[in-house]
Design an enzyme around this catalytic site. Structure first.
Site: not given
Ligand code: ATP
Ligand code: RIB
Length: 298
Positions: A42-45, A216, A242, A248, A283, A287
């Site tokens: 998460k930090g690197a991303n 959300l 994906d 992040d 990824g 991505s």
């Molecule tokens: P992840 O753990 O998968 O990295 P997260 O749970 O931390 O994500 P989310 O709230 O699911 O965070 O998504 C972060 C942002 O990504 C959203 O605010 C939105 O901009 C984008 N996003 C995620 N899923 C979608 C989707 N199905 N369609 C469009 N945008 C999305």
């Molecule tokens: O938020 C996505 C990250 O969570 C992945 O890149 C994985 O490394 C995990 O830490």
């Protein structure tokens, strides 16, 4: 003009990802579609997307003295991320085992390894030494006392602090007090608050007089600011491949935009636009849009 300066105190991992339309049940073995090895954590991303977004970015963390650590460091250097405050450990570089299903949803097991070895003094010294620092970001894949120390120094310097409480863990009152912007996703919000972020009353009671943004997923995000205003931001409809690293992408983009002087609402709008693009590609860091693509979204 000088670039805005952002520091990330956090984790770096190598992501080992298996893609399969259906994920196996306990005791079952399935044939998958693809395996990838990619840069994550998460930090690197968050550091990488902040750099793509145009910030002068510092990564404050710890890597193992191994091939994964070497290639992560090289990747940071190639992207212009400053690793003067990245340390090395005899403990192995962190790894994440990721499964992604046919709907683009993931399941992740992380082995933090060297990320758990970050020293409090090294992190706080870094935050006090980085010149012209505007924003510090942290997450929950490293020890919380490191984040508390780094944020304490940041607040003494008048630097904005952003905490992405992911993966969920209970947060100390001190850390919450030191955090200017708390950015949970929906499930982290529910864990922290006790209720889902589904009414204005619940949102306002989350952190009275403090700023938060709740991401959300397909519904975008909602800003809840210290003055009590609530601003929803819709996400575009996209074809999801994906979602790994989408949260992040939001956090790092928001931090970079804020450091560049954009308003919180415009910063969050850019964060949603960038994050929504990332879910259409495979990824985490692989991505992420380039600086040119981000400029088109601004
Ligand atoms: P992840 O753990 O998968 O990295 P997260 O749970 O931390 O994500 P989310 O709230 O699911 O965070 O998504 C972060 C942002 O990504 C959203 O605010 C939105 O901009 C984008 N996003 C995620 N899923 C979608 C989707 N199905 N369609 C469009 N945008 C999305
Ligand atoms: O938020 C996505 C990250 O969570 C992945 O890149 C994985 O490394 C995990 O830490």
């Amino acid at each position: 003009m000088d670039k805005a300066v952002v520091a990330v105190v956090g984790s770096a991992m190598m992501d080992l990802t298996a893609y399969a339309k259906t994920l196996p049940q306990p005791g079952q073995t399935l044939v998958g579609d693809l395996f990838t090895t990619g840069f994550g954590g998460k930090g690197a991303n968050q550091a990488v997307i902040a750099a793509h977004c145009g910030a002068k970015t510092f990564f404050v963390g710890k890597l193992g003295r191994d091939s994964f650590g070497e290639s992560i460091a090289l990747n940071f250097q190639e992207l212009g991320i400053d690793i003067s405050y990245t340390q090395y450990s005899d403990v192995a570089t962190g790894v994440a085992h990721i499964w992604v299903d046919g709907n683009g949803e993931n399941r992740i097991v992380i082995i933090p390894g060297a990320n758990s070895e970050i020293e409090i003094a090294k992190a706080s010294n870094a935050i006090s030494a980085i010149k012209n620092l505007s924003v510090v970001i942290a997450q929950c894949e490293i020890n919380q006392d490191v984040t508390v120390a780094a944020f304490s120094v940041a607040k003494e310097r008048g630097v904005t602090t952003i905490l992405n409480p992911a993966p969920f863990m209970p947060l100390s009152p001190q850390l919450l007090q030191l955090t200017d912007w708390l950015i949970p996703n929906e499930s982290e919000f529910k864990e922290l608050h006790g209720s889902p972020p589904r009414s204005d009353e619940i949102l306002k009671s989350f952190r009275p007089n403090k700023n938060s943004i709740i991401t959300l997923g397909s519904e975008g995000a909602v800003l809840v600011t210290a003055d009590g205003s609530i601003v929803p931001i819709n996400a575009p409809i996209v074809s999801v491949v994906d979602t790994t690293g989408a949260g992040d992408a939001f956090v790092g983009t928001f931090a970079c935009a804020l450091a560049n002087g954009m308003s919180p609402i415009d910063s969050a709008r850019l964060g949603v636009a960038v994050a929504s693009l990332t879910v259409t590609r495979k990824g985490a860091q692989s991505s992420y849009p380039t600086q040119a693509e981000i400029e088109m979204l601004s």
